[in-house]
Design an enzyme around this catalytic site. Sequence first.
Site, PDB file in Angstrom:
ATOM      1  N   VAL A 121     -47.656  16.272   2.602  1.00  0.00           N
ATOM      2  CA  VAL A 121     -48.863  17.090   2.541  1.00  0.00           C
ATOM      3  C   VAL A 121     -49.941  16.230   3.195  1.00  0.00           C
ATOM      4  O   VAL A 121     -50.371  15.230   2.633  1.00  0.00           O
ATOM      5  CB  VAL A 121     -49.230  17.475   1.090  1.00  0.00           C
ATOM      6  CG1 VAL A 121     -50.561  18.195   1.039  1.00  0.00           C
ATOM      7  CG2 VAL A 121     -48.122  18.339   0.473  1.00  0.00           C
ATOM      8  N   PRO A 122     -50.360  16.586   4.409  1.00  0.00           N
ATOM      9  CA  PRO A 122     -51.112  15.664   5.269  1.00  0.00           C
ATOM     10  C   PRO A 122     -52.590  15.477   4.926  1.00  0.00           C
ATOM     11  O   PRO A 122     -53.480  15.837   5.694  1.00  0.00           O
ATOM     12  CB  PRO A 122     -50.944  16.292   6.652  1.00  0.00           C
ATOM     13  CG  PRO A 122     -50.837  17.747   6.378  1.00  0.00           C
ATOM     14  CD  PRO A 122     -50.070  17.846   5.089  1.00  0.00           C
ATOM     15  N   CYS A 123     -52.859  14.851   3.799  1.00  0.00           N
ATOM     16  CA  CYS A 123     -54.239  14.562   3.407  1.00  0.00           C
ATOM     17  C   CYS A 123     -54.895  13.573   4.368  1.00  0.00           C
ATOM     18  O   CYS A 123     -56.122  13.525   4.462  1.00  0.00           O
ATOM     19  CB  CYS A 123     -54.304  14.058   1.970  1.00  0.00           C
ATOM     20  SG  CYS A 123     -53.363  12.553   1.669  1.00  0.00           S
ATOM     21  N   HIS A 124     -54.091  12.819   5.113  1.00  0.00           N
ATOM     22  CA  HIS A 124     -54.645  11.861   6.079  1.00  0.00           C
ATOM     23  C   HIS A 124     -55.344  12.565   7.239  1.00  0.00           C
ATOM     24  O   HIS A 124     -56.111  11.941   7.959  1.00  0.00           O
ATOM     25  CB  HIS A 124     -53.535  10.930   6.606  1.00  0.00           C
ATOM     26  CG  HIS A 124     -52.426  11.640   7.314  1.00  0.00           C
ATOM     27  ND1 HIS A 124     -51.377  12.236   6.634  1.00  0.00           N
ATOM     28  CD2 HIS A 124     -52.201  11.859   8.633  1.00  0.00           C
ATOM     29  CE1 HIS A 124     -50.549  12.782   7.506  1.00  0.00           C
ATOM     30  NE2 HIS A 124     -51.030  12.568   8.731  1.00  0.00           N
TER      31      HIS A 124
END
Length: 159
Positions: A121-124
Site C-alpha cells: 500500500v504505497p504510502c511512500h
Amino acid sequence: MKTAIVKTPLGTTQISGDHNGVSKVSILKENQIPTSSVDIPEELLPCTRQLKEYFEGQRKDFQLKLNPQGTNFQKRVWDELLNIPYGKTISYLDLAKKLGDTKSIRAAASANGKNPLWIVVPCHRVIGSDGSLVGYAGGLWRKKWLLEHESPFRQESLF
C-alpha cells in the site's frame, strides 16, 4: 498468524498474514532482526515473490489478498493509497480531497503513517504540497529510494 522474513535492498522485512490475506509488511530495525532462518509459509509466498519482483523492477502493482487491521477511516485512507499510480505522487492535501474533506488532512496523514502494508500500500507516494519528502515512518532515505526506484526518469551514472 504466520510470519516470513525476507531481505530487501532497504533492510530486513517481516510479512505477516494467514489464509485471510496479508495483514502486515514492515521493515525491521536492526535490533529486531531474528538470528535464525524461518521458512516462508505457503500463504505468504505470493507476497514475498511480488516484493522481490518489485525490487527487481519487474512489478508495478501488487496482486495480493490484503487484510490490514485498522479503523474504518484508516482502511478508507489505505484503499485510496492503492489508487496512486506507480511512479506518481500526490500531496497530503490531495489525499484529503480524494477522501472528500480537506479538513481531514491531519487525520489522513496520521492514517497514512499507520499503514501496516509497507510498499504494498504505497504510502511512500504521498508527499508535502511543496513537493518535499515528509512523514515517512521507515525513514526519509527509504522514501527517497522508493520514489527514485519508481521514477520513469533514470539518472545515468557517468562513472
